[in-house]
Design an enzyme around this catalytic site. Structure first.
Site, PDB file in Angstrom:
ATOM      1  N   GLU A 183       1.798  -5.973  -2.412  1.00 50.64           N
ATOM      2  CA  GLU A 183       1.025  -4.991  -1.200  1.00 50.64           C
ATOM      3  C   GLU A 183       1.901  -4.164  -0.559  1.00 50.64           C
ATOM      4  OE1 GLU A 183      -1.800  -7.315   0.774  1.00 50.64           O
ATOM      5  OE2 GLU A 183      -3.454  -7.092  -0.646  1.00 50.64           O
ATOM      6  N   GLU A 207      -6.425  -9.785  -6.872  1.00 50.20           N
ATOM      7  CA  GLU A 207      -6.896 -10.736  -5.719  1.00 50.20           C
ATOM      8  C   GLU A 207      -8.463 -10.174  -5.508  1.00 50.20           C
ATOM      9  OE1 GLU A 207      -4.497 -10.583  -2.078  1.00 50.20           O
ATOM     10  OE2 GLU A 207      -2.635 -11.131  -3.285  1.00 50.20           O
TER      11      GLU A 207
END
Ligand SMILES: *[C@@H]1O[C@H](CO)[C@@H](O)[C@H](O)[C@H]1NC(C)=O
Ligand SMILES: *[C@@H]1O[C@H](CO)[C@@H](O)[C@H](O)[C@H]1NC(C)=O
Ligand SMILES: *[C@@H]1O[C@H](CO)[C@@H](O)[C@H](O)[C@H]1NC(C)=O
Ligand SMILES: *[C@@H]1O[C@H](CO)[C@@H](O)[C@H](O)[C@H]1NC(C)=O
Ligand SMILES: *[C@@H]1O[C@H](CO)[C@@H](O)[C@H](O)[C@H]1NC(C)=O
Ligand SMILES: *[C@@H]1O[C@H](CO)[C@@H](O)[C@H](O)[C@H]1NC(C)=O
Ligand SMILES: *[C@@H]1O[C@H](CO)[C@@H](O)[C@H](O)[C@H]1NC(C)=O
Length: 625
Positions: free
Chosen positions: A179, A259
């Site tokens: 991320e 995710e």
């Protein structure tokens, strides 16, 4: 039906890997390809370093039996390279053995090695010693940082090479960074890191990828040329649509939600309830239908978390918002396989949905029932301050990393040689938690969950000869947040009382990895009250059946629990966690020793016992400003 066929081919390829040919994992614009056949990733995440290694096998079998074909796992750099250039690969750090177990369970493996992984883990997986390197800037195109990531990645890739897909192992993909698009957009850094991965993992045959939030800005900041860019989040189908329009061609490829969140993580907080969909059929049905549509569209996903596990020891991280937001000891994450490795209603519902795509779905393995432990006879044993090691002496306080300490507590002590009175300023900032004592009597607490809160100021009066103690607790370096002021822990900078600087400090490092041995000349704690300094409690217990349990300590404010020298993590009355996972593999039938560091004694501590059903709830913070 198309999906069923694609997936059965993928699984057949796993079960009957052709030994003569090297295995391969690649992708085209729309599909992952395992040995040339389409492979849809029905994945879920479990991090080996949050699970006692003895339980890996059972939990991986549970993953397979829920219908998963791939396990995703973060690797925590800090726990393996505990000292620069020294690698600890025993017990739950033995990633090699874990990957072998996954292979035997019939699962492919996706490794998320960071080196920054977030994961609500201590500093997102960075070793604390990075703080000791001059000119270090993590997650950036900084020569000192890239030097350490290169040596770590080289070592890791060499270790795991036999487990890579091109060597017949189960590792099919390796994630670069994590991320990063939420953090920065320095492509010179991600390009340099990508070059390191390509060099370290050369010949392993793995597919590299990045994982970012689904927004345009996050994806474009995090994507790396010629590296597959994937998304995460709870709305995969809409994020996939955005993804295809935001990315350059060289980062395009099959869709993967790396995710998929069923619920969310827990932070210590007196007002926020545990995040979970257990006993919420409507919410569970939403997860079922989202995942079903994802599979039916030919896309891939990984459930974050399939099994969250536990932040044993001092390994939980902290988010950072208006102040620190430390993560609970439990990393249950409302996962289908709960913290203890037992399936809940989410597990059974998802098994119904995902199992239909799995040609040879195994039965759900049996798990030993949890045990209860009747109230343990546990007694105040000695004061923490009676067991202090030899101090470091210094004029003004310094951070714990400078003293070679990474986790735990650090005590800063000075003796006044004049009179001082007024507000105490504990260095440049009150970091995490600082409990203040004068002559061993508690004066107050600074807690950086309440930043810049004037009501939290502690004022003290010192006369010549009085001893001032500042006990600093490292609650976990920040894993996520912006404008994080420090990643160093402990007290540093000037400590002032009423504006006057105190000098001449004795500093005691207290990593407390496996508790503390009772000092021979310790005074027995008496007259315990809310002004007492921290006290170690000790007890022993026997079991007729050895299995997992949840420890509960009603009426205890805050501290740390060890059983047979294993650090179960922090407890804190504010919740939402009120029950602490004690794995059966850390106990035996006779003479189990429990030690509890009671940081904030009250004299009103309740009984300590083991229960078979957890409770989650909040209580007021006795130290709230
Ligand atoms: C990718 O490979 C699959 C399986 O061979 C095939 O069905 C599909 O058409 C390919 N996609 C593209 C865009 O080539
Ligand atoms: C210190 O770090 C900066 C940026 O991270 C880098 O440009 C510079 O070269 C580094 N200095 C040294 C002496 O390595
Ligand atoms: C995408 O391509 C544009 C134009 O070539 C370039 O400016 C940009 O940096 C690229 N982005 C990534 C993440 O590769
Ligand atoms: C910080 O506090 C402000 C004001 O109370 C609030 O609006 C904001 O959501 C908080 N931010 C975080 C990250 O907690
Ligand atoms: C609390 O302490 C800070 C830092 O020493 C100081 O600036 C502030 O004025 C104090 N608050 C009060 C109410 O005095
Ligand atoms: C007390 O005085 C000595 C000698 O001047 C000095 O070194 C020491 O730092 C002082 N202690 C404090 C708490 O200021
Ligand atoms: C017990 O503690 C209380 C509160 O700190 C104190 O007032 C009292 O004098 C203590 N009694 C003894 C016997 O030490």
């Amino acid at each position: 039906m198309r999906v069923f066929t694609l997936l059965s081919l993928g699984l057949a390829a796993v079960a009957h890997a052709r030994p003569a040919l090297p295995d391969s994992f690649t992708y085209n614009a729309t599909s992952f390809l395992l040995n040339g056949e389409p492979y849809q990733i029905i994945g879920g995440q479990m991090d080996p370093q949050r699970v006692p290694w003895q339980y890996w096998k059972q939990r991986l079998a549970m993953a397979r039996a829920m219908g998963l074909n791939t396990i995703f796992s973060y690797i925590y750099w800090n726990q393996i390279e505990d000292q620069p250039g020294q690698y600890m690969t025993h017990e739950s750090n033995n990633i090699y053995a874990y990957v072998q177990e996954a292979h035997q369970a019939g699962l492919q493996v996706v490794l998320r090695v960071g080196p920054y992984i977030c994961g609500e883990h201590e500093w997102g997986g960075f070793p604390a010693w990075l703080n000791n390197i001059d000119n270090m800037t993590v997650r950036s195109n900084n020569p000192q940082f890239l030097d350490r990531t290169q040596s770590w990645l080289n070592w890791l890739a060499d270790w795991l090479r036999p487990m890579m897909i091109s060597n017949g192992g189960p590792i099919i993909m390796v994630q670069i960074e994590n991320e990063y698009g939420f953090y920065g957009d320095d492509h010179s850094y991600t390009d340099a890191l990508s070059a390191q991965f390509h060099a370290s993992f050369v010949g392993s045959g793995v597919v590299f990828y990045t994982n970012d939030g689904g927004s345009q800005s996050a994806l474009q900041a995090g994507a790396i040329p010629n590296v597959l860019a994937e998304i995460d989040g709870s709305t995969p189908l809409s994020s996939f649509q955005g993804r295809s329009s935001y990315l350059n061609a060289s980062s395009q490829g099959p869709n993967l939600d790396g995710e998929y969140y069923i619920t969310w993580l827990d932070q210590w907080d007196p007002y926020t309830a545990h995040q979970s969909d257990v006993n919420n059929p409507q919410a569970i049905a939403t997860a079922q239908s989202t995942l079903q549509s994802t599979v039916n569209s030919g896309d891939s996903f990984s459930i974050y978390m399939f099994n969250g596990g536990t932040n044993f020891g001092f390994q939980s991280g902290s988010d950072y918002g208006n102040g620190t937001e430390p993560i609970t000891t439990s990393y249950d994450y409302g996962a289908p396989l709960d913290e203890s490795g037992r399936p809940n209603d989410i597990y059974h519902a998802l098994r119904q949905t995902l199992g239909q795509y799995s040609p040879h779905l195994p039965d759900v393995p049996r798990v030993e029932p949890m045990i209860s432990i009747p109230p343990i006879d546990i007694k105040p044993s000695f004061h923490l301050f009676d067991g202090l090691p030899t101090p470091h002496k210094m004029e003004s306080p310094t951070n714990m990393e400078a003293l070679g300490q990474w986790y735990g507590f650090t005590l800063y002590r000075t003796t006044a040689n004049a009179s001082y009175s007024g507000f105490l300023q504990p260095g440049v900032a009150a970091k995490d938690r600082v409990i203040v004592y004068v002559n061993g009597v508690r004066q107050g607490v600074f807690d950086s969950r309440y930043p810049n809160n004037a009501q939290q100021n502690v004022s003290v009066t010192l006369n010549s000869g009085d001893v001032l103690d500042l006990l600093n607790e490292n609650m976990g370096r920040v894993n996520f947040g912006s404008d994080i002021p420090y990643q160093t822990k402990g007290v540093f900078g000037d400590v002032t009382v009423g504006g006057s600087i105190l000098t001449g400090w004795e500093v005691y490092t207290l990593p407390l990895a496996s508790g503390m041995a009772e000092p021979c000349d310790a005074r027995k704690p008496t007259n315990i009250s809310s002004s007492s300094s921290p006290i170690f409690y000790t007890g022993t217990f026997d079991l007729s059946t050895v299995s997992d349990t949840w420890l509960e300590l009603p009426g205890w404010t805050k501290g740390v629990i060890w059983v047979n020298g294993n650090n179960l993590g922090r407890y804190w009355t504010i919740g939402p966690q009120q029950s602490y996972y004690l794995p059966g593999v850390w106990m035996q039938k006779k003479h189990n020793v429990i030690q509890i560091l009671n940081l904030e004694p009250t004299g009103q501590e309740g009984t300590v016992s083991g229960v078979t059903d957890r409770s989650w709830f909040n209580r007021p913070d006795p130290d709230a400003p």
